[in-house]
Design an enzyme around this catalytic site. Structure first.
Site, PDB file in Angstrom:
ATOM      1  N   GLU A 289      18.104  80.841  11.540  1.00 50.06           N
ATOM      2  CA  GLU A 289      18.957  81.806  12.248  1.00 50.06           C
ATOM      3  C   GLU A 289      20.433  81.448  12.141  1.00 50.06           C
ATOM      4  O   GLU A 289      21.300  82.321  12.214  1.00 50.06           O
ATOM      5  CB  GLU A 289      18.563  81.879  13.738  1.00 50.06           C
ATOM      6  CG  GLU A 289      17.531  82.942  14.009  1.00 50.06           C
ATOM      7  CD  GLU A 289      17.329  83.249  15.487  1.00 50.06           C
ATOM      8  OE1 GLU A 289      16.529  84.145  15.757  1.00 50.06           O
ATOM      9  OE2 GLU A 289      17.953  82.619  16.360  1.00 50.06           O
ATOM     10  N   HIS A 310      -2.757  69.453  -0.041  1.00 47.91           N
ATOM     11  CA  HIS A 310      -3.956  70.060  -0.617  1.00 47.91           C
ATOM     12  C   HIS A 310      -3.844  71.581  -0.667  1.00 47.91           C
ATOM     13  O   HIS A 310      -4.830  72.262  -0.948  1.00 47.91           O
ATOM     14  CB  HIS A 310      -5.182  69.623   0.193  1.00 47.91           C
ATOM     15  CG  HIS A 310      -5.398  68.136   0.125  1.00 47.91           C
ATOM     16  ND1 HIS A 310      -6.378  67.578  -0.672  1.00 47.91           N
ATOM     17  CD2 HIS A 310      -4.737  67.119   0.706  1.00 47.91           C
ATOM     18  CE1 HIS A 310      -6.303  66.245  -0.548  1.00 47.91           C
ATOM     19  NE2 HIS A 310      -5.322  65.942   0.282  1.00 47.91           N
ATOM     20  N   LYS A 424      14.184  95.253  15.768  1.00 46.94           N
ATOM     21  CA  LYS A 424      14.081  95.739  17.155  1.00 46.94           C
ATOM     22  C   LYS A 424      14.477  97.206  17.219  1.00 46.94           C
ATOM     23  O   LYS A 424      13.819  98.012  17.876  1.00 46.94           O
ATOM     24  CB  LYS A 424      15.011  94.938  18.072  1.00 46.94           C
ATOM     25  CG  LYS A 424      14.601  93.498  18.267  1.00 46.94           C
ATOM     26  CD  LYS A 424      15.522  92.846  19.294  1.00 46.94           C
ATOM     27  CE  LYS A 424      15.336  91.345  19.308  1.00 46.94           C
ATOM     28  NZ  LYS A 424      16.365  90.660  20.070  1.00 46.94           N
TER      29      LYS A 424
HETATM   30  O1  PA5 Z   1      18.133  81.701  19.119  1.00 44.93           O
HETATM   31  C1  PA5 Z   1      18.151  82.784  19.690  1.00 44.93           C
HETATM   32  O2  PA5 Z   1      19.164  83.231  20.216  1.00 44.93           O
HETATM   33  C2  PA5 Z   1      16.897  83.638  19.739  1.00 44.93           C
HETATM   34  O3  PA5 Z   1      15.849  83.036  19.074  1.00 44.93           O
HETATM   35  C3  PA5 Z   1      16.486  83.854  21.190  1.00 44.93           C
HETATM   36  O4  PA5 Z   1      16.299  82.606  21.802  1.00 44.93           O
HETATM   37  C4  PA5 Z   1      15.205  84.687  21.290  1.00 44.93           C
HETATM   38  O5  PA5 Z   1      15.385  85.899  20.649  1.00 44.93           O
HETATM   39  C5  PA5 Z   1      14.844  84.918  22.737  1.00 44.93           C
HETATM   40  O6  PA5 Z   1      15.885  85.555  23.421  1.00 44.93           O
HETATM   41  P1  PA5 Z   1      15.914  85.636  24.989  1.00 44.93           P
HETATM   42  O7  PA5 Z   1      16.008  84.240  25.531  1.00 44.93           O
HETATM   43  O8  PA5 Z   1      17.125  86.438  25.308  1.00 44.93           O
HETATM   44  O9  PA5 Z   1      14.639  86.297  25.438  1.00 44.93           O
END
Ligand code: PA5
Length: 448
Positions: A289, A310, A424
């Protein structure tokens, strides 16, 4: 206590040391950007000083809430996704018995994770399993509106209230969320749940050392002070005044970017301990990310060896030469198992009799290192003395710090994730969420 060891000697035949040294200026500029806070995403730098800033009162509040939950519940469901889930799972799985879920221990709740998928069978099986159990819920969402955990929590909240009553639900539910905004904050305040705050300046994937990670880890019975102490020592060991050639996070960031510029676009995090599977998942999210944007980024992959030798071993040995490996190697296992002699020796394994299982594992690791480097795969090695809270804390901060530096070297904003919104938007349009009318029309037209 020792510091993790970083060995980059098996990169030398792919990238000369002079090229790594030549990255010093870029890496130091990135460190300065991070610490001055004048780069992209600079409103999300709270994680940099988290280990050295957690107060005694914060530890005590988390430990008190965790003890209360432990005294009440045999099972605790941690509801969250992405950064609101992977850090806690990485640490808990790294520390607990691999068979913890099959052998519940009185006074130590079995931790279950939900809200990280929308599989209906998983959801149904979870609800069925919990039906006759004493359980609690820790719901974690910074935005408070993420669909996956919101669906799971809606179901679990209803079940807690039905089984234990609305009054007791207050003691069985803990919410970790934004200090003021979001649906979860509104609900938690209305229902009177115990709440913990995710700081505004800490993004999800950098949040394991906030209550997001610390609450579930403490409930599972692990020492959050030792975890944070390890991270704090690594914060000092990777501070801006520590010179490039002694600064583990700087070296790692330099080496992986030098490899990337040579066409090594995939980094595989390797472990030889199944307990580290979720640590790899956490690392994948952290780097994936943070770096995968603007058409750039090293693709973070992961394998569990020797298991995956494996399955993926063939590809790694002989496939496209665009990969490098980073091995997290645990020097000393906590437990000891010696291979016995067998009178019949039908499996011809008596040559191993008297050796520890880990001696075999270490030779598999060394044999693989030689085979893979011979096969054109550069190798970075991170040696961890033992798998415990302290060294997991060091590992977490080491990788986080290197990720921030590396993202700036790559030229991206390591602290946003705009690409996550695309699925989303489509999902909500397809589900006809109010407010998405235009998007719904557009997507339906495309599907005709
Ligand atoms: O790293 C991030 O920002 C995302 O992976 C969020 O943690 C994830 O989408 C969950 O978001 P939230 O804590 O708002 O539910």
């Amino acid at each position: 206590m020792e510091t993790l060891k970083l060995d980059i000697s098996r990169v030398a035949s792919f990238v000369p040391q002079s090229e790594i040294d030549a990255m010093k200026a870029e890496v130091e500029a990135s460190v300065s950007t991070l610490h001055k806070g004048d780069g992209a995403g600079n409103d999300f730098l709270g994680w940099l000083s988290l280990p050295s800033s957690i107060s005694e009162a914060e530890f005590a509040e988390i430990e008190t809430a965790a003890a209360a939950m432990r005294s009440l519940a045999d099972y605790v469901v941690v509801v969250g996704i992405g950064g609101s889930y992977l850090g806690a799972r990485a640490v808990i799985d790294g520390l607990q018995s691999s068979f913890a879920a099959m052998q519940p221990v009185k006074g130590r709740p079995t931790m279950i994770f939900a809200g990280q998928n929308i599989g209906e069978d998983y959801t149904a099986e979870l609800l069925e399993f919990l039906d006759d159990k004493s359980f609690g819920v820790v719901v974690i969402s910074k935005s408070g509106t993420t669909t996956e955990p919101a669906i799971a929590f809606r179901l679990l909240k209803e079940m807690v209230e039905r089984k234990f009553g609305k009054a007791e639900a207050k003691d069985r539910i803990i919410a970790v969320t934004d200090k003021a905004k979001g649906a979860l904050r509104t609900l938690a305040d209305r229902e009177g749940y115990k709440t913990f705050v995710i700081p505004d300046n800490v993004g999800g994937r950098f949040s394991v050392l906030t209550p997001v990670g610390l609450i579930p880890i403490a409930i599972a019975g692990y020492d959050i002070r030792k975890l944070v102490a390890g991270a704090k020592d690594m914060e000092a060991a990777t501070a801006p005044e520590v010179p490039f050639d002694k600064n583990l996070s700087c070296i790692y960031a330099a080496v992986r970017n030098a490899l990337y510029r040579k066409g090594k676009a995939i980094e595989i995090l390797v472990n030889y301990q199944p307990k580290l599977h979720y640590f790899t998942e956490w690392w994948k999210q952290l780097y994936g990310e943070s770096e995968g944007k603007d058409g750039k980024g090293i693709f973070p992959a992961g394998v569990d060896f020797t298991t995956d030798l494996h399955s993926m071993g063939q590809w790694i040995q002989e496939g496209v030469r665009n990969i490098f490996e980073t091995v997290v190697s645990v020097r000393t296992p906590a437990r000891k198992v010696v291979i016995p002699t067998d009178a019949d020796n039908l499996d011809s394994l008596n040559f191993l009799a008297g050796k520890r299982v880990d001696e075999v594992n270490k030779m598999a690791e060394l044999g693989t290192l030689i085979a893979h480097t011979d096969g054109g795969v550069p190798n970075i090695r991170v040696e961890v003395p033992e798998l415990n809270e302290y060294y997991l804390g060091q590992l977490i901060y080491f990788f986080e710090k290197a990720c921030g530096i590396s993202g700036y070297v790559l030229g991206v904003n390591p602290f946003n994730q705009p690409g996550v919104e695309a699925y989303k938007k489509n999902m909500f349009a397809l589900l006809e969420k109010p407010g998405y009318e235009e998007a719904t029309k557009a997507i339906k037209a495309r599907l005709k």
